[in-house]
Motif scaffolding. Structure first.
Motif, short mmCIF file in Angstrom:
data_model
loop_
_atom_site.label_atom_id
_atom_site.label_comp_id
_atom_site.label_asym_id
_atom_site.label_seq_id
_atom_site.Cartn_x
_atom_site.Cartn_y
_atom_site.Cartn_z
N GLN A 73 0.84 -1.21 0.00
CA GLN A 73 0.00 0.00 0.00
C GLN A 73 0.87 1.26 0.00
OE1 GLN A 73 -2.12 0.34 3.69
NE2 GLN A 73 -3.06 2.27 3.17
N PHE A 74 1.92 1.27 0.81
CA PHE A 74 2.80 2.43 0.88
C PHE A 74 3.61 2.58 -0.42
CE2 PHE A 74 2.95 4.21 5.28
CZ PHE A 74 1.86 3.51 5.77
N ARG A 75 4.03 1.46 -1.02
CA ARG A 75 4.74 1.54 -2.31
C ARG A 75 3.86 2.19 -3.37
NH1 ARG A 75 6.22 -3.74 -0.95
NH2 ARG A 75 8.38 -3.83 -0.25
N ARG A 76 2.58 1.79 -3.42
CA ARG A 76 1.65 2.39 -4.39
C ARG A 76 1.47 3.88 -4.13
NH1 ARG A 76 -0.86 -2.51 -3.40
NH2 ARG A 76 -2.35 -1.58 -1.94
N ALA A 77 1.35 4.26 -2.87
CA ALA A 77 1.18 5.68 -2.53
C ALA A 77 2.43 6.47 -2.94
CB ALA A 77 0.90 5.84 -1.04
N LEU A 78 3.60 5.93 -2.66
CA LEU A 78 4.84 6.62 -3.03
C LEU A 78 4.99 6.70 -4.54
CD1 LEU A 78 7.25 5.12 -0.35
CD2 LEU A 78 6.36 7.47 -0.44
N ALA A 79 4.60 5.65 -5.26
CA ALA A 79 4.67 5.68 -6.73
C ALA A 79 3.76 6.78 -7.27
CB ALA A 79 4.27 4.32 -7.31
N SER A 80 2.60 6.94 -6.67
CA SER A 80 1.68 8.00 -7.09
C SER A 80 2.28 9.38 -6.79
CB SER A 80 0.35 7.82 -6.37
OG SER A 80 -0.53 8.86 -6.69
N LEU A 81 2.90 9.51 -5.64
CA LEU A 81 3.54 10.79 -5.29
C LEU A 81 4.71 11.09 -6.24
CD1 LEU A 81 3.49 10.55 -1.41
CD2 LEU A 81 2.15 12.13 -2.83
N ALA A 83 4.89 10.03 -9.39
CA ALA A 83 4.30 10.35 -10.69
C ALA A 83 3.80 11.78 -10.75
CB ALA A 83 3.17 9.37 -11.00
N SER A 84 3.41 12.33 -9.61
CA SER A 84 2.93 13.72 -9.59
C SER A 84 4.03 14.70 -9.16
CB SER A 84 1.71 13.85 -8.69
OG SER A 84 2.03 13.50 -7.36
N ASP A 85 5.27 14.23 -9.09
CA ASP A 85 6.44 15.03 -8.78
C ASP A 85 6.45 15.59 -7.36
OD1 ASP A 85 8.98 15.97 -9.59
OD2 ASP A 85 8.18 17.96 -10.05
N MET A 86 5.72 14.95 -6.45
CA MET A 86 5.75 15.36 -5.04
C MET A 86 7.03 14.88 -4.38
SD MET A 86 3.02 17.06 -4.30
CE MET A 86 1.35 17.34 -4.86
N ILE A 87 7.48 13.68 -4.79
CA ILE A 87 8.79 13.18 -4.36
C ILE A 87 9.59 12.93 -5.63
CG2 ILE A 87 7.96 12.17 -2.19
CD1 ILE A 87 8.08 9.40 -3.57
N ARG A 88 10.90 13.00 -5.48
CA ARG A 88 11.75 12.79 -6.66
C ARG A 88 13.04 12.06 -6.26
NH1 ARG A 88 13.24 18.74 -8.65
NH2 ARG A 88 11.34 18.25 -9.76
N PRO A 89 13.65 11.41 -7.24
CA PRO A 89 14.91 10.71 -6.93
C PRO A 89 15.96 11.69 -6.42
CG PRO A 89 14.10 10.06 -9.09
CD PRO A 89 13.27 11.22 -8.63
N ARG A 90 16.80 11.18 -5.53
CA ARG A 90 17.88 12.03 -4.99
C ARG A 90 19.03 12.07 -5.96
NH1 ARG A 90 19.95 10.48 0.41
NH2 ARG A 90 19.95 8.40 -0.38
#
Length: 90
Positions: A73-81, A83-90
């Motif tokens: 569930q958390f992996r899916r939420a993070l993937a969605s974030l 995809a919307s550029d809320m989080i990004r690779p370091r």
């Protein structure tokens, strides 16, 4: 921007510097000042995970703090974030 299919949990991610998290009773609101997107983080544990992502070498390492049965569930939420550029690779 990563799509859900491109989200690689072996990479380190961090909160996008253009995103502000506003605490709410249900979790937090994430607002992206660049693309003006708004996301609801409805689980306080997800908010903690997102805030601390940058302290870990990978998403999988960060997820070690999450009970194993909740990790998908958390992996899916993070993937969605991601995809919307809320989080990004370091």
């Amino acid at each position: 921007m990563a799509t859900a299919a491109e989200f690689d949990t072996s990479l380190g991610y961090r909160l996008n510097p253009q995103v502000a998290l506003r605490p709410e009773p249900f979790g937090a609101l994430a607002y992206h000042f660049g693309n003006r997107k708004l996301s609801f983080l409805k689980v306080p544990e997800l908010v903690e995970l997102v805030r601390g992502l940058g302290e870990h070498t990978s998403v999988e390492e960060a997820l070690l703090a999450v009970p194993q049965e909740r990790r998908p569930q958390f992996r899916r939420a993070l993937a969605s974030l991601a995809a919307s550029d809320m989080i990004r690779p370091r």
